[in-house]
Design an enzyme around this catalytic site. Structure first.
Site, PDB file in Angstrom:
ATOM      1  N   GLU A  88       5.880  -7.079  34.676  1.00 37.13           N
ATOM      2  CA  GLU A  88       5.343  -6.377  33.505  1.00 37.13           C
ATOM      3  C   GLU A  88       5.030  -4.909  33.790  1.00 37.13           C
ATOM      4  OE1 GLU A  88       4.638  -9.456  34.365  1.00 37.13           O
ATOM      5  OE2 GLU A  88       4.328 -10.729  32.612  1.00 37.13           O
TER       6      GLU A  88
ATOM      7  N   GLU B 175       4.356 -17.144  34.069  1.00 41.97           N
ATOM      8  CA  GLU B 175       3.003 -17.501  33.595  1.00 41.97           C
ATOM      9  C   GLU B 175       2.983 -18.909  33.004  1.00 41.97           C
ATOM     10  OE1 GLU B 175       2.731 -13.732  31.413  1.00 41.97           O
ATOM     11  OE2 GLU B 175       0.780 -13.455  32.378  1.00 41.97           O
TER      12      GLU B 175
HETATM   13  C1  HSC Z   1       6.199 -10.389  29.630  1.00 41.61           C
HETATM   14  O1  HSC Z   1       6.696 -11.425  29.936  1.00 41.61           O
HETATM   15  C2  HSC Z   1       4.779 -10.264  29.162  1.00 41.61           C
HETATM   16  C3  HSC Z   1       4.006 -11.526  29.452  1.00 41.61           C
HETATM   17  O2  HSC Z   1       2.977 -11.266  30.338  1.00 41.61           O
HETATM   18  C4  HSC Z   1       3.570 -12.210  28.174  1.00 41.61           C
HETATM   19  C5  HSC Z   1       2.412 -11.543  27.474  1.00 41.61           C
HETATM   20  C6  HSC Z   1       2.040 -12.203  26.181  1.00 41.61           C
HETATM   21  C7  HSC Z   1       0.709 -11.642  25.750  1.00 41.61           C
HETATM   22  C8  HSC Z   1       0.426 -11.825  24.295  1.00 41.61           C
HETATM   23  C9  HSC Z   1      -0.959 -11.255  23.985  1.00 41.61           C
HETATM   24  C10 HSC Z   1      -1.086 -10.882  22.510  1.00 41.61           C
HETATM   25  N1  HSC Z   1      13.325  -9.878  26.186  1.00 41.61           N
HETATM   26  O3  HSC Z   1      19.671  -7.749  32.074  1.00 41.61           O
HETATM   27  P1  HSC Z   1      20.760  -8.476  31.417  1.00 41.61           P
HETATM   28  C11 HSC Z   1      18.305  -9.170  27.208  1.00 41.61           C
HETATM   29  S1  HSC Z   1       7.120  -8.938  29.652  1.00 41.61           S
HETATM   30  C12 HSC Z   1      14.338  -9.591  25.359  1.00 41.61           C
HETATM   31  O4  HSC Z   1      21.961  -7.688  31.016  1.00 41.61           O
HETATM   32  P2  HSC Z   1      21.106  -9.990  33.846  1.00 41.61           P
HETATM   33  C13 HSC Z   1      18.928  -7.860  27.696  1.00 41.61           C
HETATM   34  O5  HSC Z   1      18.460  -6.759  26.950  1.00 41.61           O
HETATM   35  C14 HSC Z   1       8.730  -9.465  30.150  1.00 41.61           C
HETATM   36  N2  HSC Z   1      15.603  -9.417  25.775  1.00 41.61           N
HETATM   37  O6  HSC Z   1      21.235  -9.750  32.280  1.00 41.61           O
HETATM   38  C15 HSC Z   1      20.385  -8.154  27.488  1.00 41.61           C
HETATM   39  O7  HSC Z   1      20.675  -7.979  26.119  1.00 41.61           O
HETATM   40  P3  HSC Z   1      22.056  -7.345  25.624  1.00 41.61           P
HETATM   41  C16 HSC Z   1       8.813  -9.723  31.598  1.00 41.61           C
HETATM   42  C17 HSC Z   1      15.844  -9.534  27.081  1.00 41.61           C
HETATM   43  O8  HSC Z   1      21.653 -11.327  34.103  1.00 41.61           O
HETATM   44  C18 HSC Z   1      20.502  -9.653  27.817  1.00 41.61           C
HETATM   45  O9  HSC Z   1      19.192 -10.172  27.669  1.00 41.61           O
HETATM   46  N3  HSC Z   1      10.198 -10.032  31.942  1.00 41.61           N
HETATM   47  C19 HSC Z   1      14.842  -9.833  28.013  1.00 41.61           C
HETATM   48  O10 HSC Z   1      21.655  -8.824  34.584  1.00 41.61           O
HETATM   49  C20 HSC Z   1      20.973  -9.916  29.234  1.00 41.61           C
HETATM   50  O11 HSC Z   1      20.153  -9.202  30.134  1.00 41.61           O
HETATM   51  C21 HSC Z   1      11.046  -9.075  32.351  1.00 41.61           C
HETATM   52  O12 HSC Z   1      10.704  -7.928  32.509  1.00 41.61           O
HETATM   53  C22 HSC Z   1      13.519 -10.015  27.509  1.00 41.61           C
HETATM   54  N4  HSC Z   1      12.492 -10.318  28.327  1.00 41.61           N
HETATM   55  O13 HSC Z   1      19.544 -10.018  34.154  1.00 41.61           O
HETATM   56  C23 HSC Z   1      12.451  -9.518  32.621  1.00 41.61           C
HETATM   57  N5  HSC Z   1      15.376  -9.881  29.245  1.00 41.61           N
HETATM   58  O14 HSC Z   1      23.093  -8.267  26.146  1.00 41.61           O
HETATM   59  C24 HSC Z   1      13.445  -8.547  32.036  1.00 41.61           C
HETATM   60  C25 HSC Z   1      16.682  -9.636  29.094  1.00 41.61           C
HETATM   61  O15 HSC Z   1      21.927  -7.296  24.167  1.00 41.61           O
HETATM   62  N6  HSC Z   1      14.814  -8.976  32.201  1.00 41.61           N
HETATM   63  N7  HSC Z   1      16.986  -9.425  27.799  1.00 41.61           N
HETATM   64  O16 HSC Z   1      22.142  -5.989  26.275  1.00 41.61           O
HETATM   65  C26 HSC Z   1      15.475  -8.879  33.371  1.00 41.61           C
HETATM   66  O17 HSC Z   1      14.960  -8.482  34.408  1.00 41.61           O
HETATM   67  C27 HSC Z   1      16.931  -9.258  33.361  1.00 41.61           C
HETATM   68  O18 HSC Z   1      17.393  -9.165  32.043  1.00 41.61           O
HETATM   69  C28 HSC Z   1      17.219 -10.690  33.882  1.00 41.61           C
HETATM   70  C29 HSC Z   1      18.722 -11.019  33.616  1.00 41.61           C
HETATM   71  C30 HSC Z   1      16.960 -10.729  35.400  1.00 41.61           C
HETATM   72  C31 HSC Z   1      16.402 -11.715  33.181  1.00 41.61           C
END
Ligand code: HSC
Length: 692
Positions: free
Chosen positions: A125, A105
């Site tokens: 998401e 985004e």
């Molecule tokens: C989002 O973005 C919402 C938006 O629309 C914004 C909205 C704002 C609106 C505000 C209005 C009021 N956060 O998977 P790994 C940690 S929703 C925190 O083992 P890999 C993970 O837990 C988000 N932590 O590595 C782990 O921690 P640990 C959309 C996160 O290389 C470490 O990082 N994004 C995190 O196999 C390593 O991760 C997603 O859904 C996050 N977002 O894969 C992406 N992402 O070591 C989710 C990771 O303590 N993430 N961590 O266990 C993934 O798909 C995978 O982690 C990656 C990396 C592909 C990034």
């Protein structure tokens, strides 16, 4: 000033770098730093192009998921992105690694997007029970068109660079170091070879019929899920001026954020990762390249297939040539299936076949790094095999058993090297199911445990550490709650009503349909094995035994609880007669159960045994049980797992339920001391995970 984002001025380029390891999640520190750097760059007359890039392995992986459920702290991402779109200086995004969710985004709010190397983008998401809340539902359709945006947002799939380029999400795909690319691209903006435009100003039309069709499709595909429909509703607002559309998006995002499904799905996301946090994680795994597999049945062949697909060499062992050939053929047809499902390229399949060897001579295992025994579930057979393996295998080889129930300490004691013996409990079909229970016996060495986890990672499976007991984590709990289903039948419910009620709760398959799939002879043999130890006070329903004794073994014999001659399979009419007879023998007057009562009893039974598994130290934490059921037993992901679900009910309510049920059957329904303590103290399973 936050270190998570820096502004560097190189000539007339303002380089804004995200630096928030491990994945550059858009936490409060990153958002604050980003806003500050953006304002400084915008106010600097010496900067005529701003270029965003990520340090480390990615651009930005999205919002910081850990912050969900707390009050959002300003500045919030949509505000920063909208501001970025307004400022006079052009902003470009140089993306490497991943740009997911809020990460993409941010990039969509820039005036050009350049992908680097093997970049992946996406708006995942929906997989977390929410929708893109920082303009994704409004800007993605402006670039990719309505149908493509609906598809990417409602599936949440990751899109590889070349496809993103074709879809219009990227303007350019290149190679190089992200910072260098950022500088080069800024120059191209200056000389006009990289055109820039404001995405929020692109006009888009919305076809109401397309929206109606998309709504119907997401509901048909995932009737339980809330957020896919909300995604489509948000996208439907993209023909409005960008700010107006984003207000609608924000309201829908907040709806989803407050839903229990969001909490369940995010818990599942963390469960998948939490299970890797084991006491042995600092131990060095042993090298595993050559695997020996004993047994070419469904399980052994599935394990062999999984190993071959992961690039390992496999030697299959069976007792005779005919069984060996059957096993080999099963493996080859599994590989063909993987090619058909697009999980494997045809060249890779040929190469995998070349890595498969087969032999009826156990002595051929002398050079393997790891043995996985998947022979008949009989202690005598296992002890004989492990005694032979001890004599045959090289020093340092890991000796694993795939037993589902048997005592691995006894198996290990049959060898002179119990430190090398471990349980690797796969779930059928082993080349498809994600779960691997790594069962740690009393004397298993830490590096052997680490080897089990490293193997799981190689096979792309979720490994859960379990202790030794009858059934380990999953099957021990299953054995207990499965009885609740049999008691419900004995007392008046039909197998179909129970299956339908539990599928309505979200289980992939009800217990009787699942039994028909796996074969009724398996449970029959296990019950016979356990019969001598069955406590006198335990109620016992003979219904499942009588069905198996009638030769109805489920799908494999064409009849089980259901008649598999037609689709969808109707109830086997002969089963009702058996149920009536057994009820009469027990002197039971059948009563009716509501679907809600069925779900309550079944789920409470599950939580009771799961609590005991924690009390006994068989599972490290409640979250390990959640992962076991999410990845091995078809538990609905959006409910987060049984222990997360238990927390939504609360320990007090569960204790009250158990005490009520115990009035009829005080042997089966007992309150585990841990659950009573939690009820008294007002604590949760999340507290035991260390999340409280
Ligand atoms: C989002 O973005 C919402 C938006 O629309 C914004 C909205 C704002 C609106 C505000 C209005 C009021 N956060 O998977 P790994 C940690 S929703 C925190 O083992 P890999 C993970 O837990 C988000 N932590 O590595 C782990 O921690 P640990 C959309 C996160 O290389 C470490 O990082 N994004 C995190 O196999 C390593 O991760 C997603 O859904 C996050 N977002 O894969 C992406 N992402 O070591 C989710 C990771 O303590 N993430 N961590 O266990 C993934 O798909 C995978 O982690 C990656 C990396 C592909 C990034």
């Amino acid at each position: 000033m936050s270190d998570a984002v820096t502004l560097e001025k190189v000539g007339r380029t303002g380089l804004i770098a995200f630096d928030n390891p491990p994945v550059n999640a858009a936490s409060h520190a990153l958002r604050q730093g980003f806003q500050d750097c953006l304002e400084r760059a915008a106010a600097d007359d010496g900067i005529d192009v701003i270029a965003l890039y990520g340090k480390g392995r990615s651009f930005v992986a999205g919002a910081d998921i850990r912050e969900f459920g707390k009050t959002p702290e300003a500045p919030i991402l949509p505000t920063i992105i909208n501001r970025m779109e307004e400022i006079a200086t052009p902003v470009i995004a140089v993306i490497h690694g991943v740009a997911l969710g809020g990460g993409l985004e941010i990039a969509l709010g820039a005036q050009a997007r350049v992908g680097v190397g093997r970049v992946r983008v996406g708006l995942p998401e929906v997989t977390l029970g929410i929708l893109p809340g920082a303009g994704g539902t409004q800007r993605a359709p402006r670039l990719a068109g309505l149908p493509a945006a609906i598809e990417m947002i409602t599936t949440g799939r990751h899109i590889q660079g070349p496809e993103a380029l074709e879809m219009g999400l990227l303007d350019r795909l290149t190679e190089g170091d992200p910072r260098e690319v950022a500088l080069a691209m800024a120059e191209e903006v200056r000389n006009g070879t990289l055109p820039v435009r404001t995405v929020g100003e692109i006009a888009v039309t919305v076809d109401p019929e397309l929206i109606a069709r998309a709504k119907a499709e997401v509901q048909a595909k995932a009737p339980h899920l809330y957020s896919p429909l909300k995604c489509v509703e948000a996208i439907a607002a993209c023909d409005k001026p960008i700010r107006e559309g984003m207000d609608i998006e924000r309201a829908l995002f907040r709806n989803c954020l407050g839903s229990p499904q969001r909490a369940g799905l995010i818990h599942a996301f963390f469960a998948e990762r939490a299970v890797a946090k084991i006491p042995e994680r600092d131990a060095t795994p042993r090298k595993v390249e050559r695997v020996g597999i004993i047994g070419g049945g469904t399980m052994g062949s599935g394990i062999a297939t999984a190993c071959l697909m992961a690039g390992l060499s496999v030697r299959l062992n069976e007792r005779d040539a005919a069984a060996l050939e059957r096993g080999r053929q099963t493996i080859l047809s599994n590989l063909d299936g993987a090619v058909k499902r697009g999980k494997m390229k045809p060249e890779a399949r040929a190469e995998a076949e070349a890595r498969l060897a087969a032999s009826t001579v156990l002595a051929d295992f002398a050079d393997v790094d790891l043995v996985i025994e998947a022979a008949f579930e009989d202690m005598g057979v296992k002890i004989d095999l492990f005694t032979q393996l001890d004599a045959i295998c090289k020093a340092g080889a890991v000796l694993a058993t795939n037993t589902s129930y048997l005592d691995i300490d006894r198996i290990a004691a049959a060898t002179g090297r119990p430190q090398d013996v471990i349980g690797l409990h796969f779930f059928s079909p082993a080349h498809i199911m994600k779960l691997l229970e790594v069962v740690v016996a009393d004397r298993t060495a830490p590096e052997v445990v680490a080897t089990g986890f490293a193997l799981a990672a190689k096979l792309k499976k979720v490994a859960v550490r379990a202790g030794v007991c009858d059934g380990f984590i999953g099957n021990r709990i299953l054995t207990h709650y499965r009885k609740a289903a049999d008691y419900l039948v004995l007392d008046g419910a039909s197998p179909e009503q129970i299956d339908d009620a539990l599928e309505g709760f979200g289980w992939a398959m009800g217990p009787f349909r699942a039994n028909d799939l796996s074969g009724l002879d398996i449970g029959y043999a296990t019950r016979k094995r356990r019969a001598p130890d069955r406590p006198k006070a335990e109620r016992y329903s003979e219904v499942p035994d009588r069905i198996a004794e009638a030769g109805w073994l489920g799908r494999k014999s064409g009849m089980g609880y259901y008649d598999h001659g037609t689709k969808p399979a109707p109830a086997n009419p002969g089963v009702a007669g058996i149920i009536d007879t057994v009820r009469a023998e027990h002197g039971v007057t059948p009563r009716t159960f509501t679907d809600a009562e069925i779900v309550d009893r079944y789920m409470t039974a599950m939580i009771v045994e799961a609590t005991r598994v924690i009390e006994d130290g068989i599972a490290q934490r409640p979250i390990d049980i959640d992962a076991t059921f999410l990845f091995g037993y078809g538990f609905p992901r959006w409910r987060g797992g049984p222990m997360h679900y238990a927390d939504t009910l609360g320990a007090r309510r569960l204790v009250e339920r158990i005490e009520t049920y115990a009035q009829d059957d005080p042997h089966y329904w007992q309150v585990p001391p841990l659950l009573r303590r939690m009820a008294d103290e007002g604590t949760t399973f999340a507290d035991l995970n260390g999340e409280g």
